[in-house]
Design an enzyme around this catalytic site. Structure first.
Site, PDB file in Angstrom:
ATOM      1  N   ASN A   1      93.572  40.121  11.580  1.00 48.08           N
ATOM      2  CA  ASN A   1      92.337  39.680  12.130  1.00 48.08           C
ATOM      3  C   ASN A   1      92.786  38.227  12.991  1.00 48.08           C
ATOM      4  O   ASN A   1      92.908  37.517  12.384  1.00 48.08           O
ATOM      5  CB  ASN A   1      91.248  39.501  10.978  1.00 48.08           C
ATOM      6  CG  ASN A   1      89.883  38.874  11.736  1.00 48.08           C
ATOM      7  OD1 ASN A   1      90.000  38.626  12.774  1.00 48.08           O
ATOM      8  ND2 ASN A   1      88.735  38.920  10.878  1.00 48.08           N
TER       9      ASN A   1
ATOM     10  N   HIS B   1      86.448  44.576  17.450  1.00 47.68           N
ATOM     11  CA  HIS B   1      86.941  43.415  16.699  1.00 47.68           C
ATOM     12  C   HIS B   1      87.849  43.937  15.658  1.00 47.68           C
ATOM     13  O   HIS B   1      87.294  44.766  14.698  1.00 47.68           O
ATOM     14  CB  HIS B   1      85.924  42.367  16.436  1.00 47.68           C
ATOM     15  CG  HIS B   1      86.529  41.389  15.328  1.00 47.68           C
ATOM     16  ND1 HIS B   1      87.515  40.802  15.585  1.00 47.68           N
ATOM     17  CD2 HIS B   1      86.169  40.915  14.157  1.00 47.68           C
ATOM     18  CE1 HIS B   1      87.923  39.744  14.713  1.00 47.68           C
ATOM     19  NE2 HIS B   1      86.910  40.101  13.705  1.00 47.68           N
TER      20      HIS B   1
ATOM     21  N   CYS C   1      84.768  34.990  15.013  1.00 50.11           N
ATOM     22  CA  CYS C   1      85.297  36.263  15.674  1.00 50.11           C
ATOM     23  C   CYS C   1      84.501  36.910  16.672  1.00 50.11           C
ATOM     24  O   CYS C   1      84.961  37.866  17.470  1.00 50.11           O
ATOM     25  CB  CYS C   1      85.199  37.087  14.450  1.00 50.11           C
ATOM     26  SG  CYS C   1      86.302  36.612  13.035  1.00 50.11           S
TER      27      CYS C   1
END
Ligand code: UT7
Length: 325
Positions: A282, A252, A115
């Protein structure tokens, strides 16, 4: 004093057509729209079509970024593609994108920080540009996380989505002050002791399989806000700037609760926070450039605005990039 700065001169993104809503998921596993929205803020995510691979998403995002920068593919000398879901174990997905853009020179490689991949890739592009190793980089975050999800595990399958975002980063001349356009500072970190909290239970060397995402969500959550705050404070220390100076906070997009808690801890006003997790879920390395592109397209991010990007993910890895648009 004249310095080389790495300036973002274009951005673009791409989302697969298919949308999977929370209600769709509630038909697949024991979950509900209410639980997912309350715990994560996510309402829907995009899922790649059968046969649609990470390089397809990356290529489209890259083309759009090049167009917005007013450049031809041949102007690019370095492609850095952040992904945890490459088309193949090798070659790098970046070289597939390079070939499909018709580029035959320079270098293209993948970067793996899950990520945090896009932040790590921007940090790398900045180092290449400032040391003269590159002049024009294409930095891409692209993922097809849907391929590594266990669609029977409600604790993970409701969280992730597919997508891609890209930016063009060019060498420009600055004065070495905080008024310069471009990346002002960037900070990356990792701590492998946390590997078991968020990982994929397969791999070419370990099992010979692709594997599925496994996560101790509560544990990841516990560490996230502290790690995010640390690297943002590093950026403030390096520049003397503070949350008051920011125009936009583009984090993020893993969980709205993490985003809100981080912004609150850092005294970043809610109206400066760009949030797209409700629409995209996500998307790992793609989440920041996807959110950035939304805010550029809708006119929020304007030239000379000060942007703080941050990410935290598997490894653990985490990092921040402070840049003037
Ligand atoms: O990209 C970077 C890495 N990822 C993250 O940043 C994710 C970080 N973690 C999180 O976002 C959150 O921890 C989650 C969204 C994953 C989970 O939220 P939580 O508030 O930490 O919930 P929890 O894991 O403590 O679970 C609470 C309850 C459990 O039931 P019991 O044990 O209390 O009876 C779970 O079994 O919710 C249950 N649960 C669900 N219920 C309905 C877990 N997943 C689901 C689900 N639907 N999908």
């Amino acid at each position: 004093m004249s310095v080389i700065r790495s300036t973002v001169t274009g951005c673009g993104s791409y989302l697969p057509e298919k949308i999977l809503t929370n209600d769709d998921l509630a038909k697949m596993v024991d979950t509900s729209d209410e639980w997912i929205v309350q715990r994560t803020g996510i309402r829907q995510r995009h899922i790649a079509a059968e046969g649609e691979v990470t390089s397809d998403l990356a290529l489209e995002a890259a083309r759009r970024a090049l167009e917005s920068a007013g450049l031809e593919a041949g102007d690019i000398d370095t492609i850095i593609l952040a992904t945890a879901t490459p088309d193949n174990t090798f070659p790098a997905t970046a070289v597939t994108v390079q070939a499909r853009l018709g580029i035959t020179g320079g270098a293209a490689f993948d970067l793996h920080a899950v990520c945090s991949g896009f932040v790590f890739a921007l940090n790398t592009a900045d180092a290449y540009i400032r040391t003269g190793l590159a002049k024009r980089c294409l930095v891409i975050g692209a993922e097809t996380f849907s391929r590594i999800l266990d669609w029977e595990d409600r604790t993970t399958c409701v969280l992730f989505g597919d997508g891609a975002g890209a930016v063009v980063v060019e060498a420009t001349e600055g004065e070495g002050t905080n008024s310069d356009r471009g990346i002002l500072t960037s900070h990356i970190r990792s701590d492998g002791r946390h590997k078991e909290k968020l990982f994929v239970d397969g791999g070419p060397s370990g099992t010979g399989t692709v594997g599925h995402v496994r996560m101790e969500g509560r544990e990841v959550f516990k560490h996230a806000v502290g790690m995010i705050t640390d690297v943002i404070e590093d950026a403030y220390k390096a520049t003397g700037l503070s949350s008051d100076d920011l125009d936009w906070f583009i984090p993020h997009q893993a969980n709205k609760r993490i985003i809100d808690a981080s912004a609150k801890k850092l005294n970043i006003a809610p109206e400066k926070v760009v949030t797209t997790v409700q629409l995209h879920g996500n998307t790992s390395a793609a989440s920041i450039p996807l959110a950035l592109d939304v805010a550029v397209q809708d006119g929020r991010v304007k030239r000379n605005d000060l942007l703080m990007l941050e990410a935290m993910g598997g490894g653990f890895t985490w990092g921040s990039v402070l840049l003037r648009w």
